[in-house]
Write a protein that holds these residues in place. Structure first.
Motif, PDB file in Angstrom:
ATOM      1  N   ASP A   1       0.844  -1.092  -0.250  1.00 27.22           N
ATOM      2  CA  ASP A   1      -0.205  -0.300   0.021  1.00 27.22           C
ATOM      3  C   ASP A   1       0.960   1.357  -0.446  1.00 27.22           C
ATOM      4  OD1 ASP A   1      -3.120  -1.320   0.071  1.00 27.22           O
ATOM      5  OD2 ASP A   1      -1.699  -2.032   1.815  1.00 27.22           O
TER       6      ASP A   1
ATOM      7  N   TYR B   1       5.176   2.571  -0.265  1.00 25.27           N
ATOM      8  CA  TYR B   1       6.656   2.163  -0.626  1.00 25.27           C
ATOM      9  C   TYR B   1       7.349   4.050  -0.323  1.00 25.27           C
ATOM     10  CZ  TYR B   1      11.140   1.090  -3.148  1.00 25.27           C
ATOM     11  OH  TYR B   1      12.068   1.244  -3.752  1.00 25.27           O
TER      12      TYR B   1
ATOM     13  N   LEU C   1       7.009  -1.974  -7.577  1.00 24.56           N
ATOM     14  CA  LEU C   1       5.920  -1.880  -8.781  1.00 24.56           C
ATOM     15  C   LEU C   1       4.853  -2.269  -8.739  1.00 24.56           C
ATOM     16  CD1 LEU C   1       7.450   0.988 -11.223  1.00 24.56           C
ATOM     17  CD2 LEU C   1       5.765   1.044  -9.400  1.00 24.56           C
TER      18      LEU C   1
ATOM     19  N   MET D   1       2.346  -3.224  -6.336  1.00 27.91           N
ATOM     20  CA  MET D   1       1.985  -2.229  -5.490  1.00 27.91           C
ATOM     21  C   MET D   1       0.066  -2.484  -5.242  1.00 27.91           C
ATOM     22  SD  MET D   1       3.200  -0.378  -4.311  1.00 27.91           S
ATOM     23  CE  MET D   1       2.161   1.395  -3.945  1.00 27.91           C
TER      24      MET D   1
ATOM     25  N   GLY E   1      -2.092   2.760  -4.220  1.00 25.68           N
ATOM     26  CA  GLY E   1      -1.183   2.823  -2.966  1.00 25.68           C
ATOM     27  C   GLY E   1      -0.361   4.186  -3.448  1.00 25.68           C
TER      28      GLY E   1
ATOM     29  N   ILE F   1       3.399   6.318  -2.998  1.00 24.10           N
ATOM     30  CA  ILE F   1       4.995   5.949  -3.302  1.00 24.10           C
ATOM     31  C   ILE F   1       5.898   7.663  -2.804  1.00 24.10           C
ATOM     32  CG2 ILE F   1       6.844   5.214  -4.583  1.00 24.10           C
ATOM     33  CD1 ILE F   1       5.386   4.006  -5.881  1.00 24.10           C
TER      34      ILE F   1
ATOM     35  N   ASN G   1      -2.993   0.717 -11.576  1.00 26.04           N
ATOM     36  CA  ASN G   1      -3.133   1.470 -10.184  1.00 26.04           C
ATOM     37  C   ASN G   1      -3.589   2.469  -9.528  1.00 26.04           C
ATOM     38  OD1 ASN G   1      -3.306  -2.320  -8.913  1.00 26.04           O
ATOM     39  ND2 ASN G   1      -0.974  -1.779  -9.967  1.00 26.04           N
TER      40      ASN G   1
ATOM     41  N   LEU H   1      -1.624   4.494  -9.037  1.00 25.00           N
ATOM     42  CA  LEU H   1      -1.042   5.475  -7.814  1.00 25.00           C
ATOM     43  C   LEU H   1      -0.546   6.645  -7.677  1.00 25.00           C
ATOM     44  CD1 LEU H   1       1.831   2.153  -8.265  1.00 25.00           C
ATOM     45  CD2 LEU H   1      -0.088   2.309  -6.922  1.00 25.00           C
TER      46      LEU H   1
END
Length: 332
Positions: free
Chosen positions: A217, A219, A232, A235, A239, A241, A266, A268
């Motif tokens: 979730d 990083y 990656l 993930m 999520g 990062i 995703n 992200l």
């Protein structure tokens, strides 16, 4: 006999990897202070990965380190002479005097330190810029929730070890990535991570998958390269990062990313940050970190090189991952 101040200057810009030849050691008289100024004898010098980027004459978030000038860096030390009413002889202070034994200042960029519960050198590590970097990236970008999985690269380092411990306190499953069995053992046994993946073992993707059965979730990125690619792939949707550093590319090596598609599929959030641009959060972060260290609740490791003359080799070792925890140079 006039007392001398030893200094390391940047003699040349690295072409690829840093070498000891990029630095030049000089001796100059200890500076005299004027009205409103203080003289500090530095006790510890901080060595940090960001210094490598500033050695290049390239566009970045900060001006390059100038040639033939003292290498920049954080220091802690003791006031040995003062003509400034805000500082007394004997005060312990944090400053940016760089790679030298003595520093002179008008006091505007110095901070008094309380060393009653926190060791002076910790203000260069877990209670200083590295710790605050970890605090900010975790709390303001990753924003972890209890039960989530957070992965931290360079998990045994000065920043990563703090990130993991803070994430554990928020109820997360925390997985580190580090190089070597000894570092991974410390990440779990000393710093309390739930698991640690040894990227040197040759099974990075398989081991990371096994350590993150519910995906990732959050990083905290310190490395880049193949570690980022492996993360990656794991993930979860939405999520977050926090990109703090990319040490895999600090010598100019290419860092191809093959799993970039995950950012789209995703949805992200990927955000780079420079902690010095968020000074409004430093007092809160420092207070919280100092409290944890004073209570014995935040663990940290230090690698200490002895003497200013050791700084270039210690810095090269830092860039190659030879250090364990915060890399310092003891100057007294």
């Amino acid at each position: 006999m006039t007392e001398m101040n030893k200094q390391f200057l940047l003699a040349s810009r690295p072409q690829g990897q840093v070498s000891t030849g990029n630095f030049r050691l000089v001796e100059r008289p200890v500076p005299e202070i004027g009205e409103g100024e203080v003289l500090v004898r530095n006790h510890y010098l901080s060595l940090d990965p960001y210094m490598r980027g500033r050695m290049d004459d390239a566009r970045s978030y900060a001006a390059p380190q100038k040639l033939d000038e003292v290498m920049q860096g954080g220091t802690v030390g003791e006031v040995v002479a003062s003509r400034n009413p805000a500082f007394a002889v004997g005060d312990k202070v944090l400053a940016m005097f760089g790679w030298q034994l003595y520093g002179k200042s008008d006091g505007s960029l110095m901070m008094k330190l309380d060393t009653s519960r926190v060791p002076i050198q910790a203000y260069l590590g877990c209670v200083g810029m590295p710790g605050i970097t970890g605090w900010y990236g975790l709390n303001k970008i990753i924003e972890p929730k209890a039960g989530e999985t957070v992965v931290v690269s360079a998990a045994s380092g000065a920043v990563g070890s703090v990130v993991g411990q803070l994430a554990k306190r928020k109820g997360c499953r925390v997985v580190g990535v580090a190089g070597g069995a000894e570092k991974c053992r410390a990440v779990t046994e000393e710093f309390g991570f739930d698991a640690c993946v040894d990227y040197k073992a040759g099974k990075l993707r398989a081991d990371l998958k096994a350590a993150t059965p519910d995906g990732i979730d959050g990083y905290f990125e310190n490395v880049g390269g193949e570690v980022l690619d492996a993360v990656l792939r794991r993930m979860n949707a939405f999520g977050r990062i926090a990109v703090c550093g990319l040490i895999a590319g600090y010598d100019g090596n290419p860092m191809p990313t093959h799993e970039f598609r995950s950012i789209l599929t995703n949805r992200l959030k990927v955000q780079g940050f420079i902690v010095s641009e968020h000074m409004e959060f430093w007092p809160q972060a420092r207070r919280e970190l100092a409290q944890l260290v004073g209570d014995g609740a935040l663990k940290y490791r230090e690698t200490i090189a002895q003497g200013l003359e050791s700084a270039p080799e210690a810095f090269i070792g830092l860039l190659k991952g030879r250090n364990f925890g915060k890399q310092l140079v003891k100057l007294i």
